[in-house]
Design a protein around this motif. Sequence first.
Motif, short mmCIF file in Angstrom:
data_model
loop_
_atom_site.label_atom_id
_atom_site.label_comp_id
_atom_site.label_asym_id
_atom_site.label_seq_id
_atom_site.Cartn_x
_atom_site.Cartn_y
_atom_site.Cartn_z
N SER A 314 0.86 -0.93 0.16
CA SER A 314 0.07 -0.08 -0.06
C SER A 314 0.86 0.91 -0.03
N THR A 315 0.38 2.45 -0.65
CA THR A 315 1.03 3.48 -1.12
C THR A 315 -0.04 4.63 -0.92
N LYS A 316 0.51 5.48 -0.81
CA LYS A 316 -1.12 6.90 -0.69
C LYS A 316 -1.51 7.24 -1.58
N TYR A 317 -1.28 6.57 -3.11
CA TYR A 317 -1.89 6.46 -4.09
C TYR A 317 -2.66 5.77 -4.50
N LEU A 318 -3.22 4.05 -3.22
CA LEU A 318 -3.94 2.93 -3.24
C LEU A 318 -4.87 3.53 -1.80
N VAL A 319 -4.32 4.83 -1.37
CA VAL A 319 -5.14 5.19 -0.50
C VAL A 319 -6.04 6.08 -0.44
N GLU A 320 -5.68 6.91 -1.46
CA GLU A 320 -6.38 7.98 -2.14
C GLU A 320 -7.60 6.66 -2.88
N MET A 321 -7.59 5.52 -3.47
CA MET A 321 -8.45 5.21 -4.02
C MET A 321 -9.32 4.67 -3.51
N LEU A 322 -8.83 4.59 -2.70
CA LEU A 322 -9.46 3.61 -1.06
C LEU A 322 -10.34 4.77 -0.27
N TYR A 329 -11.95 -2.18 -0.77
CA TYR A 329 -11.14 -2.36 0.05
C TYR A 329 -9.33 -2.33 -0.48
N ILE A 330 -8.62 -2.45 0.53
CA ILE A 330 -7.15 -2.06 0.04
C ILE A 330 -6.74 -3.35 1.37
N LEU A 331 -5.93 -5.09 0.43
CA LEU A 331 -6.10 -6.19 1.14
C LEU A 331 -4.22 -6.09 0.99
N ASP A 332 -4.21 -5.32 2.05
CA ASP A 332 -2.39 -5.15 2.00
C ASP A 332 -1.43 -6.08 2.28
N GLY A 333 -0.64 -6.57 1.41
CA GLY A 333 0.54 -7.35 2.01
C GLY A 333 1.91 -7.29 1.97
N GLN A 334 2.13 -5.51 2.39
CA GLN A 334 2.95 -5.00 2.87
C GLN A 334 2.72 -3.49 2.56
N THR A 335 2.69 -2.35 3.72
CA THR A 335 2.93 -1.51 4.01
C THR A 335 4.34 0.04 3.46
N PHE A 336 4.20 0.58 2.58
CA PHE A 336 5.61 1.13 1.78
C PHE A 336 5.86 2.68 2.14
N ASP A 337 4.45 3.62 2.75
CA ASP A 337 4.81 4.56 3.15
C ASP A 337 4.06 5.25 4.26
N LEU A 338 3.91 6.48 5.16
CA LEU A 338 2.95 7.14 5.75
C LEU A 338 2.11 7.36 6.11
N GLU A 339 1.47 6.84 4.38
CA GLU A 339 -0.05 7.16 4.68
C GLU A 339 -0.09 5.47 4.13
#
Lengths: 517, 405
Positions: A314-322, A329-339
Amino acid sequence: MKLVKNAAGRFVPTRINKRDEIPYKGIGKFRPKGNKAKPPIRTCIDYPTDGNKLVSSLEEALKKAGLKDGMTISTHHHLRNGDVLTNQLFDTIKKMGIKNIRWFPSASFPCHQHLIQYLEDGTIHHIEGSMNGPLGKFTTDGKMKGIGVLRSHGGRYQSIQDGEVHIDIAVIAAPTADPFGNATGDQGKSACGLLGFALGDSEYADRVIVVTDNLVPFPCIPWQIQGNNVDFVVQTDSLGDSSKIVSGTTEVTKSPDRLLIAEYVAQFFEDAGILKDGFSFQAGAGGTNLAFALFLKEKMKAKNIKARFIRGGSTKYLVEMLEEGLTDYILDGQTFDLEGVRSMHENANHVNTSPFTSYNYHGKGNFASILDVVVLGATEVDLNFNANVVTHSDGYLLHGIGGWQNCLFSKCTILAIPSFRDRIPVIVDEVTTLCGPGELVDVIVTERGIAINPKRKDLIEAVKNTKLPIKTIKEIYNEVNEICGGIPSKPKVNKNKVVAVVKWVDGTILDSVFQKV
Amino acid sequence: MQKSFAGQKGPKVRSDCYIEIEETNSGGIKIDLKSKVDVMYGSSIKSMLLEMCKYFKIKNANILCEDSGALPFTISARFESAIKRLHPEITDEFLLPMNKNNLYSTVKDKLRRSRLYLPGNEPKFYPNAGLHSPDGIILDLEDSVSPTEKDSAQFLVRNALRSINFYGAERMVRINQLPKGLDDLKFVIPHNVNLILIPKCESTNEVLETVEIVNELKSKNKISNEIIFMPIIESALGVEKAFEIATASENICALAVGLEDYTADIGTQRTAEGTESFYARSQIINAAKAAKIQAIDTVFSDINDMEGLRKSVLEAKQLGFEGKGCIHPRQIKVINEAFLPEKNEIDKAKKIVIAFDDAKSKGLGVVSLGSKMIDAPIVKRAEKTIKLAVENSLLDKNWKSNEIS
């Protein structure tokens, strides 16, 4: 060393680190037998009644865990290139005079170069996990005492579950934990999002040590790692360099060529009919993948299309989409940034997953095959769509497999790659190391054009009358070799000395990495 | 010992190399190659260096090559540059084969919406530039090349013209301001350049001198393809002389404007509104149209502001410009799309073509649409609009039958 030809035509050993192994048999051809591994049964009688499992130091924890020569120690890459704990761990093991450790990380990073001294002096016998950067060079030069084993994230879980790898002691870095051993990754100064890579270890290892730089009173909520599986808790000042654990932000590529690739990928989604309400996709956190997600987002908005889920890092770009309602849903396998970290903490629809949930091939169904489309990279792709992610064409180990192999099972697997890097062709006649069989690779997208696997007649038909630059993979290969000044020479390797092997997702041996001469 | 070098090295260098050559009295050719692609291309790099030593009759030398993944055209250019810095008297040229994809020519009224500038001494931008579909690619020998590297850039641009596939983009070179630019011509004219940009043009003399040298080189090298010219007006005096310049040669296809130098010349700063350059731009457009050639706008400098770029292009188009410079490939699409005809333009063009066809079929010599007469240039322009619309999916290629039925 005895080598046999496996179903992919690659030569692989049948005995590795004193253990018999099965050569790769083909997609879906190997059926596992037997039962899942069973960790020892424990009783709360042996643990503090007040739930306080704190011990004074990592050394004390290792002693109490019964550390001996030849054991398997596991670590995890949540702290990525900011990991200090793993280096401290092996400093401690060295000081304790322990030798011949099998190091079983979920991934290694350049920061683990520190451990080369221990690979040289026998503290560490070999690595089963990944061999990135300097560790990769060390391995490829034939200096590791044992044979390295490369596995996907899912393959790692499968090996633990099936008992192929028995973990004596798991050491789990926890950005936040309580004295009982409950731990989470979404809070604390070293917050990294989720701790999914350590789930299997916590369940199956004989002994589990949680190390935290943010001890909180019981209960630590949420508990991504359950304290009931934890033996000891160690408090430390700092787990590592937080600026290298997650980025403040992840960056979209500025390279016009990579942006062109990203644009073609998004356009392919649309033209191939993949882009429709309720679809699902996975993309990584590299610059090209982020750019692709942005282009895709524009198309989704324009067509009023919503995804059911997005999975992967997950990144801020996917978070924005959510947050903009473009996915359920975001099904997160690894979190890459603070967002990504913030979103997982705040949003119930940002779900953390583990390699068991999303990548385990020896399970009752396969998450990965539910996905409509996945966009991945590669270091090499050959004319039969076989792909490599662990070596470059000079023969050196450079990257881990990550979740890459597991993702290949999606309904449409796209490799978004440059056609060459500087003067190194990415499309080659035969991959240096096989990581992904060509049957599973559906589309190659380069800045020079798009090649569709001939077996995907449905995709070929779908994009037939579009403006996408569809070419055969041979056409792109020929064009690239012309630009680069001919077909590159192969690296000289010692075919009698296997320095590492690549596992397939089912535990069979897919390819060998040979010593470079 | 005499020693010289050429090229670039360092951690940030990509797709280039640094080559040092020290001539010796004995010992033959010694090559020290440090290359990130040694495994793959080390032998072929050494072969090329040896071949070039033989070609230039160098028998004894120590050669150091630090290679960051340079393509053959770059290695060859850098080594030739290093050799000729040692031996300026050598006039022979080591030429790589001409890429068969590069043998196309151009015409005066070609579409020139987007022209992508590539720095003449930065090889990493070359191989993929054409993939972004610019109407033209400008290999720049002028302002993007530092003074100490002018000679190196000449070899690189020459080799690029021969080796690199630009995928159909018009093959342009911006030479240096005259008189230095005249020396650039022999590095480009023999290698199928389509168009020469003449920078900082202030008089017909620059055009005539350039044309003269080009014609000499064409004759000497037996070149039959048309080579055309685009003067760049970049000063107050240039603006005053614009029409004279535009008509100085029948092979001038366009006038371009360079507003950075122009604003400096008139003692002001460029602004987003462009008030300070409105007069100059209008004058240049008027001169170009009076001479029946194209007018091409300057570059838009902020590569992160795509919306600003679009507005800038629409304004340029409204004024009468037919193209714009690009400094980044991502600008191409925005520029190309903004210069596409709009719906009302397409509709008008369709009416013109239909009226003309109708009149012709009736044997009439005079065509009118509403209350206006239609003459040949109007029909021609309408046909160009139609063609562009069809090529960009704004109009069905069978639009005529659809319209009539």
